[in-house]
Design an enzyme around this catalytic site. Structure first.
Site, PDB file in Angstrom:
ATOM      1  N   CYS A 189       0.812  -1.234   0.000  1.00 51.45           N
ATOM      2  CA  CYS A 189       0.000   0.000   0.000  1.00 51.45           C
ATOM      3  C   CYS A 189       0.837   1.273   0.000  1.00 51.45           C
ATOM      4  CB  CYS A 189      -0.947   0.002   1.183  1.00 51.45           C
ATOM      5  SG  CYS A 189      -2.077  -1.385   1.123  1.00 51.45           S
ATOM      6  N   HIS A 193      -3.820   7.224   2.666  1.00 47.68           N
ATOM      7  CA  HIS A 193      -4.138   5.898   2.114  1.00 47.68           C
ATOM      8  C   HIS A 193      -5.575   5.551   2.514  1.00 47.68           C
ATOM      9  CE1 HIS A 193      -4.050   1.827   0.916  1.00 47.68           C
ATOM     10  NE2 HIS A 193      -3.912   1.315   2.126  1.00 47.68           N
ATOM     11  N   ASN A 225     -10.141  -0.270  -0.915  1.00 43.62           N
ATOM     12  CA  ASN A 225      -8.698  -0.192  -0.690  1.00 43.62           C
ATOM     13  C   ASN A 225      -7.982  -0.650  -1.961  1.00 43.62           C
ATOM     14  OD1 ASN A 225      -6.032  -0.501   0.031  1.00 43.62           O
ATOM     15  ND2 ASN A 225      -6.464  -1.488   1.994  1.00 43.62           N
TER      16      ASN A 225
HETATM   17  O1  UT7 Z   1      -4.172  -1.225   3.394  1.00 39.26           O
HETATM   18  C1  UT7 Z   1      -3.262  -1.923   4.181  1.00 39.26           C
HETATM   19  C2  UT7 Z   1      -3.518  -1.741   5.608  1.00 39.26           C
HETATM   20  N1  UT7 Z   1      -4.757  -2.324   5.951  1.00 39.26           N
HETATM   21  C3  UT7 Z   1      -5.481  -1.785   6.901  1.00 39.26           C
HETATM   22  O2  UT7 Z   1      -5.113  -0.777   7.420  1.00 39.26           O
HETATM   23  C4  UT7 Z   1      -6.721  -2.527   7.337  1.00 39.26           C
HETATM   24  C5  UT7 Z   1      -6.845  -2.482   8.840  1.00 39.26           C
HETATM   25  N2  UT7 Z   1      -7.950  -3.235   9.379  1.00 39.26           N
HETATM   26  C6  UT7 Z   1      -9.248  -2.897   9.187  1.00 39.26           C
HETATM   27  O3  UT7 Z   1      -9.564  -2.014   8.447  1.00 39.26           O
HETATM   28  C7  UT7 Z   1     -10.285  -3.607  10.036  1.00 39.26           C
HETATM   29  O4  UT7 Z   1      -9.642  -4.375  11.031  1.00 39.26           O
HETATM   30  C8  UT7 Z   1     -11.216  -4.527   9.209  1.00 39.26           C
HETATM   31  C9  UT7 Z   1     -12.171  -3.699   8.399  1.00 39.26           C
HETATM   32  C10 UT7 Z   1     -10.397  -5.443   8.316  1.00 39.26           C
HETATM   33  C11 UT7 Z   1     -12.055  -5.400  10.154  1.00 39.26           C
HETATM   34  O5  UT7 Z   1     -12.782  -4.593  11.081  1.00 39.26           O
HETATM   35  P1  UT7 Z   1     -12.728  -4.912  12.649  1.00 39.26           P
HETATM   36  O6  UT7 Z   1     -13.625  -3.952  13.276  1.00 39.26           O
HETATM   37  O7  UT7 Z   1     -11.286  -4.892  13.057  1.00 39.26           O
HETATM   38  O8  UT7 Z   1     -13.371  -6.356  12.710  1.00 39.26           O
HETATM   39  P2  UT7 Z   1     -12.758  -7.726  13.253  1.00 39.26           P
HETATM   40  O9  UT7 Z   1     -11.771  -8.270  12.295  1.00 39.26           O
HETATM   41  O10 UT7 Z   1     -12.319  -7.564  14.685  1.00 39.26           O
HETATM   42  O11 UT7 Z   1     -14.046  -8.629  13.215  1.00 39.26           O
HETATM   43  C12 UT7 Z   1     -15.229  -8.315  13.977  1.00 39.26           C
HETATM   44  C13 UT7 Z   1     -16.335  -9.266  13.602  1.00 39.26           C
HETATM   45  C14 UT7 Z   1     -15.919 -10.727  13.617  1.00 39.26           C
HETATM   46  O12 UT7 Z   1     -17.000 -11.481  14.136  1.00 39.26           O
HETATM   47  P3  UT7 Z   1     -17.020 -11.971  15.685  1.00 39.26           P
HETATM   48  O13 UT7 Z   1     -15.798 -12.796  15.827  1.00 39.26           O
HETATM   49  O14 UT7 Z   1     -16.981 -10.715  16.484  1.00 39.26           O
HETATM   50  O15 UT7 Z   1     -18.309 -12.717  15.764  1.00 39.26           O
HETATM   51  C15 UT7 Z   1     -15.739 -11.058  12.160  1.00 39.26           C
HETATM   52  O16 UT7 Z   1     -15.970 -12.428  11.893  1.00 39.26           O
HETATM   53  O17 UT7 Z   1     -16.791  -8.990  12.265  1.00 39.26           O
HETATM   54  C16 UT7 Z   1     -16.826 -10.222  11.521  1.00 39.26           C
HETATM   55  N3  UT7 Z   1     -16.581  -9.918  10.125  1.00 39.26           N
HETATM   56  C17 UT7 Z   1     -17.557  -9.631   9.249  1.00 39.26           C
HETATM   57  N4  UT7 Z   1     -18.881  -9.580   9.367  1.00 39.26           N
HETATM   58  C18 UT7 Z   1     -19.596  -9.261   8.283  1.00 39.26           C
HETATM   59  C19 UT7 Z   1     -15.381  -9.836   9.484  1.00 39.26           C
HETATM   60  N5  UT7 Z   1     -15.586  -9.523   8.186  1.00 39.26           N
HETATM   61  C20 UT7 Z   1     -16.910  -9.397   8.020  1.00 39.26           C
HETATM   62  C21 UT7 Z   1     -17.708  -9.075   6.912  1.00 39.26           C
HETATM   63  N6  UT7 Z   1     -19.054  -9.016   7.092  1.00 39.26           N
HETATM   64  N7  UT7 Z   1     -17.198  -8.815   5.694  1.00 39.26           N
END
Ligand code: UT7
Length: 321
Positions: free
Chosen positions: A112, A248, A278
């Site tokens: 990125c 970004h 992204n």
């Molecule tokens: O570009 C390079 C750098 N990248 C970044 O900077 C990305 C950084 N990370 C993020 O943007 C976020 O961490 C994400 C958007 C990837 C994820 O958001 P989060 O708030 O950190 O969610 P999480 O991974 O902690 O997951 C929370 C919940 C989980 O369910 P449980 O375990 O709480 O029941 C996931 O299974 O959300 C669930 N989940 C989804 N639910 C619906 C994960 N993906 C999805 C989805 N739809 N697509």
């Protein structure tokens, strides 16, 4: 001697994939994607449309905006993690399309932050007097390395291209660039495909993106916060000097955290993540082009560009337009 951005361009493939489309493909929802990421839709390259195809459109637009001719380009730095071929690199393939034969052309593979790395390198060549009309590109077809069965990453990544032209100037221009990497985080965000290290089924050698999203999120916020401080301190500037944050576009919540850090209202931040998703190395130059073309970013204003991605790699550029 400084380098100055004299033209910007961007290109998005025609096909749009909305959150509602994704709802039909996997167990996700528009509400979750919008709340957790800010993404509403993204663009996906057509069958057969490559990273260099997207880059050529963006580059020609930047070259037009700069008022130069393709054959005037004497340096090409191309950020991408989704190259058309292993070699020749995307910079060389783009050079062939543009017809500026003979000049140095290479790609930078820092995920990125690929555009920021490419910009920093080109800036140094222009400042040294070794390039007079440098083309800097960030372009990706991340849809090709997306695991469409993994909802935690499939809703995030997308395709696009952005470009700028740099020319020498006695006035800044690019005030500073800062680049960093920390390979101890290599397992938090990577693509498991490869040539030398064949970790996946050879038939699927390009691999797919894997990310521990919530860990990446936390480190991105603190690391980018330090990068912002570093860029301002290196120039003896207060955060109030920044007119526009051009970040970004990974997640609206990371962008909001950076805006808070700079005491900037979101109205002074170029946000495209809702429309673009992204796009890795393409995200910063596409956001820059959006702000320049719709007239929000004006000549003479001070812009802070920053990016963070797999590696981890990260960097910033403080730019007077
Ligand atoms: O570009 C390079 C750098 N990248 C970044 O900077 C990305 C950084 N990370 C993020 O943007 C976020 O961490 C994400 C958007 C990837 C994820 O958001 P989060 O708030 O950190 O969610 P999480 O991974 O902690 O997951 C929370 C919940 C989980 O369910 P449980 O375990 O709480 O029941 C996931 O299974 O959300 C669930 N989940 C989804 N639910 C619906 C994960 N993906 C999805 C989805 N739809 N697509």
């Amino acid at each position: 001697m400084y380098s100055r951005i004299v033209g910007t361009g961007a290109y998005l493939p025609e096909k749009v994939l909305t959150n509602f489309d994704l709802e039909k493909m996997m167990d996700t929802s528009d509400a979750w994607i919008r709340e957790r990421t800010g993404i509403e839709r993204r663009h996906i390259a057509a069958e057969g449309e490559t990273t260099v195809d997207l880059a050529e459109h963006a580059a020609r637009r930047a070259i037009d905006a700069a008022g130069v001719r393709p054959e005037d380009i004497d340096f090409i730095a191309f950020g991408t993690t989704t190259p058309d071929l292993i070699f020749p690199n995307c910079g060389v393939l783009l050079q062939q399309r543009l017809g500026c034969f003979g000049c140095p052309a290479f790609s930078v593979e820092t995920a990125c932050s690929g555009f920021i790395y490419a910009l920093a390198i080109a800036d140094k060549f222009v400042r040294a007097g070794d390039a007079k009309c440098a083309l800097v590109v960030g372009a990706e077809t991340l849809s090709r390395i997306t695991d469409w069965s993994d909802r935690s990453t499939a809703v995030l990544f997308a395709d696009g291209a952005g470009a700028v032209v740099l020319r020498p100037s006695s006035e800044p221009g690019i005030l500073s660039t800062h680049l960093h990497a920390d390979g101890s985080y290599k397992d938090l965000l990577y693509c498991n495909g490869g040539v030398s290290r064949n970790v996946v089924d050879p038939a699927r050698a390009r691999g797919t993106i894997a990310m521990v999203g919530n860990e990446v999120f936390k480190i991105a916020v603190t690391t980018l916060g330090k990068a912002v401080d570093e860029a301002l301190a290196a120039n003896g500037l207060d955060k109030s000097a920044v007119d526009w944050l051009v970040p970004h576009q990974a997640n609206i919540r990371i962008i909001q955290a950076m805006a808070r850090k700079l005491d900037l209202p979101l109205e002074r931040v170029i946000v495209t993540v809702n429309e673009h998703g992204n796009t890795s190395a393409a995200s910063v130059p596409m956001a820059l082009d959006a702000g320049v073309r719709d007239g929000r970013i004006k000549p003479g204003q001070l812009l802070l560009l920053e990016a963070f991605g797999g590696g981890f790699t990260w960097g910033s550029a403080l730019v007077r337009l």
